[in-house]
Structure formats: C-alpha cells, structure tokens
Design a protein around this motif. Structure first.
Motif, PDB file in Angstrom:
ATOM      1  N   GLU A   3       0.804  -1.224   0.000  1.00 58.71           N
ATOM      2  CA  GLU A   3       0.000   0.000   0.000  1.00 58.71           C
ATOM      3  C   GLU A   3       0.837   1.274   0.000  1.00 58.71           C
ATOM      4  O   GLU A   3       0.304   2.374  -0.176  1.00 58.71           O
ATOM      5  CB  GLU A   3      -0.957   0.014   1.201  1.00 58.71           C
ATOM      6  N   GLY A  22      -0.528 -11.188 -11.914  1.00 59.60           N
ATOM      7  CA  GLY A  22      -1.889 -11.513 -11.496  1.00 59.60           C
ATOM      8  C   GLY A  22      -2.339 -12.891 -11.933  1.00 59.60           C
ATOM      9  O   GLY A  22      -3.269 -13.464 -11.354  1.00 59.60           O
ATOM     10  N   GLU A  80      -8.504 -16.041  -4.499  1.00 54.04           N
ATOM     11  CA  GLU A  80      -9.679 -15.178  -4.421  1.00 54.04           C
ATOM     12  C   GLU A  80      -9.311 -13.705  -4.256  1.00 54.04           C
ATOM     13  O   GLU A  80     -10.050 -12.823  -4.694  1.00 54.04           O
ATOM     14  CB  GLU A  80     -10.574 -15.611  -3.250  1.00 54.04           C
ATOM     15  N   ARG A  81      -8.171 -13.436  -3.631  1.00 48.00           N
ATOM     16  CA  ARG A  81      -7.806 -12.052  -3.319  1.00 48.00           C
ATOM     17  C   ARG A  81      -6.590 -11.538  -4.078  1.00 48.00           C
ATOM     18  O   ARG A  81      -6.244 -10.366  -3.961  1.00 48.00           O
ATOM     19  CB  ARG A  81      -7.518 -11.938  -1.811  1.00 48.00           C
ATOM     20  N   TRP A  82      -5.933 -12.404  -4.844  1.00 48.36           N
ATOM     21  CA  TRP A  82      -4.630 -12.077  -5.409  1.00 48.36           C
ATOM     22  C   TRP A  82      -4.658 -10.821  -6.274  1.00 48.36           C
ATOM     23  O   TRP A  82      -3.870  -9.899  -6.098  1.00 48.36           O
ATOM     24  CB  TRP A  82      -4.100 -13.271  -6.192  1.00 48.36           C
ATOM     25  N   LYS A  83      -5.574 -10.751  -7.220  1.00 41.34           N
ATOM     26  CA  LYS A  83      -5.624  -9.591  -8.112  1.00 41.34           C
ATOM     27  C   LYS A  83      -5.996  -8.323  -7.353  1.00 41.34           C
ATOM     28  O   LYS A  83      -5.499  -7.232  -7.668  1.00 41.34           O
ATOM     29  CB  LYS A  83      -6.596  -9.846  -9.258  1.00 41.34           C
ATOM     30  N   GLU A  84      -6.843  -8.459  -6.355  1.00 39.98           N
ATOM     31  CA  GLU A  84      -7.207  -7.295  -5.548  1.00 39.98           C
ATOM     32  C   GLU A  84      -6.007  -6.775  -4.763  1.00 39.98           C
ATOM     33  O   GLU A  84      -5.798  -5.561  -4.646  1.00 39.98           O
ATOM     34  CB  GLU A  84      -8.340  -7.670  -4.588  1.00 39.98           C
ATOM     35  N   ILE A  85      -5.199  -7.699  -4.234  1.00 44.11           N
ATOM     36  CA  ILE A  85      -3.999  -7.311  -3.486  1.00 44.11           C
ATOM     37  C   ILE A  85      -3.025  -6.551  -4.380  1.00 44.11           C
ATOM     38  O   ILE A  85      -2.389  -5.582  -3.963  1.00 44.11           O
ATOM     39  CB  ILE A  85      -3.320  -8.568  -2.895  1.00 44.11           C
ATOM     40  N   LYS A 132      -3.702  -4.850  -7.207  1.00 41.93           N
ATOM     41  CA  LYS A 132      -4.261  -3.733  -7.972  1.00 41.93           C
ATOM     42  C   LYS A 132      -3.628  -2.398  -7.607  1.00 41.93           C
ATOM     43  O   LYS A 132      -3.187  -1.639  -8.483  1.00 41.93           O
ATOM     44  CB  LYS A 132      -5.774  -3.675  -7.762  1.00 41.93           C
ATOM     45  N   GLN A 133      -3.560  -2.088  -6.325  1.00 40.63           N
ATOM     46  CA  GLN A 133      -3.057  -0.787  -5.885  1.00 40.63           C
ATOM     47  C   GLN A 133      -1.562  -0.615  -6.145  1.00 40.63           C
ATOM     48  O   GLN A 133      -1.149   0.380  -6.763  1.00 40.63           O
ATOM     49  CB  GLN A 133      -3.382  -0.595  -4.404  1.00 40.63           C
ATOM     50  N   THR A 179      -3.039  -1.278 -13.933  1.00 40.16           N
ATOM     51  CA  THR A 179      -3.147  -2.491 -13.130  1.00 40.16           C
ATOM     52  C   THR A 179      -2.541  -3.679 -13.852  1.00 40.16           C
ATOM     53  O   THR A 179      -2.460  -3.716 -15.078  1.00 40.16           O
ATOM     54  CB  THR A 179      -4.615  -2.809 -12.801  1.00 40.16           C
TER      55      THR A 179
END
Length: 266
Positions: A74, A183, A247-252, A254-255, A264
């Motif tokens: 982050e 990703g 389930e969360r990899w791409k979301e992690i 993205k930022q 992205t």
C-alpha cells in the motif's frame, strides 16, 4: 513487496537519487551494504518507507544494473513521483516476492500449522512460531504464526474483540515474473504447509490431543504414519491457502501495480 527494474543506467540512477534528495520530501539514509553496491532507506513519514537497492555485487560489467525496491504494497502509491521515471528507463519490471497474511478468527492455540517438508525447522519466540531459520526470512515458504489480536494491542493500542491468529508466508516464485503478468500466478502455498482449526478439543482422545499439541509446538514430529493420521483427523477444518490467495490475489496487486506500472496488472 519486492520488485526489480532491469537494466537501469548508472548515470540515470545517480541523477534520480539526487532529484528526490533535493525535493526535500524524504528523509534518506544509507544502509549497510551486503548484497548491493548502493542501499538506501527512503522515509516519507512515520511507517511509510521505501528500501532502495541498486547494482548487485555480482553485476560487474557494463553500465546497466538492477534496481530493487521494497516496501509494503500500500506504500508504493505514496512514491509515484519517483516511480514514474523508473518505469520509462528500465527495460522491464519484475515481481520478486511478497508476504501474504491469512487471518484466522481463532485463538493461537487452536490454529494448527505444520510444514509438509519436515526439514523446515520450527522455532519459537515467546508465543510466535517461525518455520525457517532467520537467514531464510526472504525465502519462499518462510512462515510465522502469531497472535494478531495481541500484537494490535501491544504495538498499536487497538483492542480487537475476539481471537485473531495471523499466518504470514513469503511468496517468492522460483523464476521472475513480469509485474504486468503476475496476477495470473497466484501463490500455491498448500504445498508448503498443512493448516487447520480445532474448534473442539474434547472430541479427541487425550493421547491424540497430546500428539497434536506436541507436533504443533515442535516438541515431537512423530513418524510419517502418525503425522498422516493427525492430518486426516484435522482435515475437516482445513485452511485452504491456495483458494484464499486466488480469491484475493488480483485485488492485493491492484493498488501497488497501478502505482508502479501506471496501470493495473493482468
């Protein structure tokens, strides 16, 4: 999270460092050189930092060298002013590694984690369990298991209502992956560890409880037959790292990828 920029010219690197030093936004200090010729800690504010490493000692010839950046995912977006120049001058940007955290809403003593490779040694410090030696901290599969609720209170003064155990694992692919493509390669950490939650110890015999506890705390690893019996017993409440990560990899990603690449990752 660690990323590497390939083929960064040494002349550019020196000018780049000088430019963000002159901006006055950052506190910069040299750190001890171990693997890289240039190592710096760049601090924006309390807890927001960027570790900069340039030119691995193994890179001897030529004027193009590897530049490595390391910080929390982050935090990359806080340094976009100095990241923009890098992505235009480097020949490529690679994902190197990151730490993944799995939060389990159960007490530390009720979360069972064991390595699939019995050569991976368990160490304990206070109540924290470490799988791997200190010098292996950056290696793929290094893991620590600790009471996250207690840490929130002791370090940040935050009272968490209920139990919370955190399992942290290093994901470091054997081969470098271009950051734009990472990703498509979520961690597969089930191959490193078996993990489960024990909701009710009373359903087990006293002997089985003793064996589970002993293996959990590294006091006894038993034979392969006993270990497989324990795994079968605990399989009903299995923690599926592969599913959780995918389930969360791409979301992690993205930022941080938006900050590093300007868009992205896929």
């Amino acid at each position: 999270m660690v990323v590497e920029y390939r083929d960064v010219p040494i002349g550019f690197f020196k000018g780049w460092c000088m430019r963000f030093m002159l901006r006055g936004r950052y506190r910069i200090r040299r750190t001890e050189r171990k693997i890289y010729v240039y190592q710096m800690h760049v601090r924006l504010e309390e807890g927001v930092y960027l570790h900069v490493f340039y030119r691995n000692f193994r890179e001897i010839d030529g004027g193009l060298y590897t530049l490595r950046l390391e910080t929390r995912p982050e935090h990359f977006e806080r340094f976009t002013d100095i990241l923009g120049e890098l992505r235009h001058v480097a020949s490529g940007i690679d994902f190197v590694s990151c730490d993944l955290a799995y939060d389990v809403p159960y007490a530390l003593g009720d979360v069972f984690v064991a390595p699939n490779d019995m050569r991976r040694k368990l160490r304990k410090h206070n109540d924290t369990r470490y799988f791997g030696l200190p010098h292996q901290r950056k290696q793929n599969g290094y893991c620590r298991v600790y009471d996250k609720a207690l840490e929130l209170w002791q370090r940040h003064g935050i009272e968490y209502m209920g139990s919370l155990t955190r399992i942290e694992m290093v994901y470091k692919p054997e081969t470098r992956i271009e950051l734009a493509d990472v990703g498509r390669y979520p961690p597969e950490q089930n191959r490193h560890y078996f993990a489960s939650v024990v909701e009710d110890w009373s359903v087990f015999t006293a002997k089985l409880v003793e064996r589970i506890r002993n293996w959990q705390l590294g006091e006894e690893t038993y034979t392969r037959h006993v270990r497989e019996t324990i795994k079968k017993t605990l399989a009903e409440r299995l923690i599926d790292f592969n599913r959780l990560a995918s389930e969360r990899w791409k979301e992690i990603l993205k930022q941080p990828c938006a900050a590093i690449l300007g868009h992205t990752a896929t």
